[in-house]
Design an enzyme around this catalytic site. Structure first.
Site, PDB file in Angstrom:
ATOM      1  CG  HIS A   1      -1.896   0.989   1.390  1.00  0.00           C
ATOM      2  ND1 HIS A   1      -1.634   2.282   1.774  1.00  0.00           N
ATOM      3  CD2 HIS A   1      -3.228   0.922   1.176  1.00  0.00           C
ATOM      4  CE1 HIS A   1      -2.769   2.970   1.804  1.00  0.00           C
ATOM      5  NE2 HIS A   1      -3.756   2.167   1.438  1.00  0.00           N
TER       6      HIS A   1
ATOM      7  CG  ASP B   1       0.581  -2.324   6.140  1.00  0.00           C
ATOM      8  OD1 ASP B   1      -0.374  -2.477   6.925  1.00  0.00           O
ATOM      9  OD2 ASP B   1       0.509  -1.656   5.092  1.00  0.00           O
TER      10      ASP B   1
ATOM     11  CD  GLN C   1      -6.830  -4.495   4.192  1.00  0.00           C
ATOM     12  OE1 GLN C   1      -7.782  -5.184   4.552  1.00  0.00           O
ATOM     13  NE2 GLN C   1      -6.981  -3.258   3.748  1.00  0.00           N
TER      14      GLN C   1
ATOM     15  CE  LYS D   1      -7.213  -0.376   6.424  1.00  0.00           C
ATOM     16  NZ  LYS D   1      -7.961   0.202   5.324  1.00  0.00           N
TER      17      LYS D   1
ATOM     18  CB  CYS E   1      -3.705   3.351  -1.549  1.00  0.00           C
ATOM     19  SG  CYS E   1      -4.921   4.595  -1.189  1.00  0.00           S
TER      20      CYS E   1
HETATM   21  N1  C6P Z   1      -6.308   0.445   2.872  1.00  0.00           N
HETATM   22  C1  C6P Z   1      -8.148   0.076   1.388  1.00  0.00           C
HETATM   23  O1  C6P Z   1      -9.265   0.351   0.922  1.00  0.00           O
HETATM   24  P1  C6P Z   1      -4.908   3.818   7.087  1.00  0.00           P
HETATM   25  O2  C6P Z   1      -5.509   4.654   6.010  1.00  0.00           O
HETATM   26  O3  C6P Z   1      -3.659   4.450   7.643  1.00  0.00           O
HETATM   27  O4  C6P Z   1      -5.883   3.399   8.131  1.00  0.00           O
HETATM   28  O5  C6P Z   1      -4.456   2.440   6.407  1.00  0.00           O
HETATM   29  C2  C6P Z   1      -3.535   2.476   5.369  1.00  0.00           C
HETATM   30  C3  C6P Z   1      -3.295   1.097   4.844  1.00  0.00           C
HETATM   31  C4  C6P Z   1      -2.045   0.538   5.007  1.00  0.00           C
HETATM   32  N2  C6P Z   1      -1.791  -0.704   4.601  1.00  0.00           N
HETATM   33  C5  C6P Z   1      -2.711  -1.464   4.015  1.00  0.00           C
HETATM   34  C6  C6P Z   1      -2.369  -2.858   3.610  1.00  0.00           C
HETATM   35  C7  C6P Z   1      -3.997  -0.951   3.813  1.00  0.00           C
HETATM   36  O6  C6P Z   1      -4.910  -1.713   3.219  1.00  0.00           O
HETATM   37  C8  C6P Z   1      -4.293   0.370   4.222  1.00  0.00           C
HETATM   38  C9  C6P Z   1      -5.634   0.971   3.963  1.00  0.00           C
HETATM   39  C10 C6P Z   1      -7.644   0.877   2.558  1.00  0.00           C
HETATM   40  O7  C6P Z   1      -7.461  -0.844   0.939  1.00  0.00           O
HETATM   41  C11 C6P Z   1      -7.772   2.340   2.314  1.00  0.00           C
HETATM   42  S1  C6P Z   1      -6.733   2.918   1.019  1.00  0.00           S
END
Ligand code: C6P
Length: 409
Positions: free
Chosen positions: A125, A201, A204, A227, A367
């Site tokens: 991401h 990370d 997910q 999430k 993203c």
């Molecule tokens: N992915 C998706 O629709 P934040 O925005 O900081 O809470 O999470 C960022 C992020 C980082 N790593 C991974 C693997 C992610 O999937 C995400 C967030 C969302 O896939 C929003 S772009």
């Protein structure tokens, strides 16, 4: 499909938004973006504002002490949830993005210099790419990425070569597009063998499977509350205590200091050192309740249920002509999500037609532009499941896709 390992109807009743609109409740298949919230979590946040609202770590009066107690209790629940050694290894951040930026800025700024390599993967991401690019621009460090094969798995044959000069491996546990679950434990052992650290990370993965940072053998873990049934505005950085202890502050301000003069300050111990300013108190408390909710069902049961849902999702999508699904086959290496294209329609049109049928999916590059470049497609539509989804939601997705076919073919 097998009988769910928990009472799915009761779970669904806990989520107010899944009852709306009454005549046709939403088939919510976008939890990878942000999950829905159960009443218990919504109520916990409201209860904080109704009964306990005060700043933390500041007042000596009863309300402030109660708020501090609940805020710190939430930290303790997070620590237990991921098997951290201590609550002091848990830093509250706004989200995964901020947690990764914290490590890049603080650990990276101190430990990396020109020529050091940060090893990412092609499926990261942007949150696990851009902070390292910013760091590389400041320090002269170099970014390298583990490539992926056509089934969306990391190609690890040349890992030893890729690891040359590496000081940090920063990889996602679970791809937000392909659903690939990466062999983090293996990557951690390979990273450590060359003296590198590993940041995972977990945005997910943590919401969907049991997480044990000790068993994974990793050094840093970043994830987001929103999430995993909690409100937006709270995320977590876990780091090994010795690493956090050695890291300088990320941001300066109140709460993160021991002493301040006009010229110079000394800094608080971790985690306070990394929590400058008034934190997200109600959100963190609500995250503690989200964890209670998930534990009440059991993460192993949630993972098992999602695996059966994932099977159903991929089987049903395979029945729709013209739909191409990306990522590995369902199983221990694949989460219950599917990013796909439809031969006759743009992903945004697909998502719009599905929305008109009450089915919520995401469309775009999610993203992950480098991943989409590797797949040689500009964008995909994505359906992602969580503990409250049913085969009926997936049936509605497939019916919607059939409508897409009739409208655009
Ligand atoms: N992915 C998706 O629709 P934040 O925005 O900081 O809470 O999470 C960022 C992020 C980082 N790593 C991974 C693997 C992610 O999937 C995400 C967030 C969302 O896939 C929003 S772009």
């Amino acid at each position: 499909m097998h009988t769910p390992p928990f009472d799915i109807a009761a779970v669904r009743r806990d989520f107010p938004i899944l009852q709306l609109p009454i005549e046709r409740p939403v088939a919510f298949l976008d939890s990878a973006s942000s999950s829905q919230k159960p009443e218990a979590v919504i109520a916990a946040q409201a209860a904080y504002y109704r009964t306990t609202n005060a700043n933390v770590h500041r007042g000596v009066y009863q309300l402030s002490e109660q708020a501090t107690y609940e805020f710190e209790r939430a930290r303790g629940r997070v620590a237990l949830f991921i098997h951290a050694h201590s609550a002091r290894e848990i830093v509250f951040t706004r989200n995964t993005t901020e947690a990764i930026n914290l490590v890049a800025h603080s650990w990276g700024g101190t430990n990396l210099s020109a020529g050091d390599v940060i090893l990412l993967s092609q499926m990261e991401h942007h949150s696990n790419i851009v902070p390292w690019q910013l760091l590389a621009q400041r320090t002269g460090a170099i970014l390298r990425a583990i490539p992926i094969d056509s089934s969306g798995r990391l190609i690890l044959d040349d890992l030893d070569t890729l690891l040359k000069g590496v000081k940090l491996v920063a990889v996602t546990h679970q791809s937000n597009v392909l659903g690939t679950i990466n062999p983090v434990h293996y990557l951690a052992s390979k990273a450590h063998a060359v003296g590198a650290l590993i940041l995972v990370d977990g945005a997910q993965s943590v919401p969907h499977m049991p997480t044990d940072v000790q068993a994974l053998g990793i050094d840093f873990l970043a994830f987001s509350g929103h999430k995993m049934l909690a409100p937006t505005g709270v995320g977590v950085l876990w780091g090994r205590k010795a690493l956090l202890d050695a890291m300088p502050p990320f941001m300066g301000g109140g709460s993160m200091i021991k002493t301040v003069t006009i010229e110079v300050s000394t800094y608080a111990d971790v985690p306070a050192r990394f929590e400058a300013g008034t934190p997200m108190i109600g959100e963190a408390i609500a995250l503690g309740h989200a964890i209670d909710y998930l534990n009440g069902i059991g993460m192993a049961k949630i993972a098992a249920y999602e695996e059966t849902l994932g099977h159903y999702l991929l089987d049903q999508l395979a029945e729709v002509a013209g739909v191409t699904v990306y990522g590995p086959p369902i199983g221990p290496e694949r989460a219950a999500m599917a990013s796909f294209t439809v031969d006759c329609a743009h992903p945004h049109d697909v998502a719009q037609v599905l929305d008109s049928e009450g089915v919520a999916v995401r469309a775009g590059h999610h993203c992950t532009q480098p991943l989409h470049a590797a797949l040689d497609i500009p964008s995909t539509a994505r359906a992602s499941c969580y503990l409250y989804n049913t085969t009926h939601d997936i049936d509605r997705l497939v019916d919607g896709l059939r409508k897409v076919k009739t409208l655009f073919a």
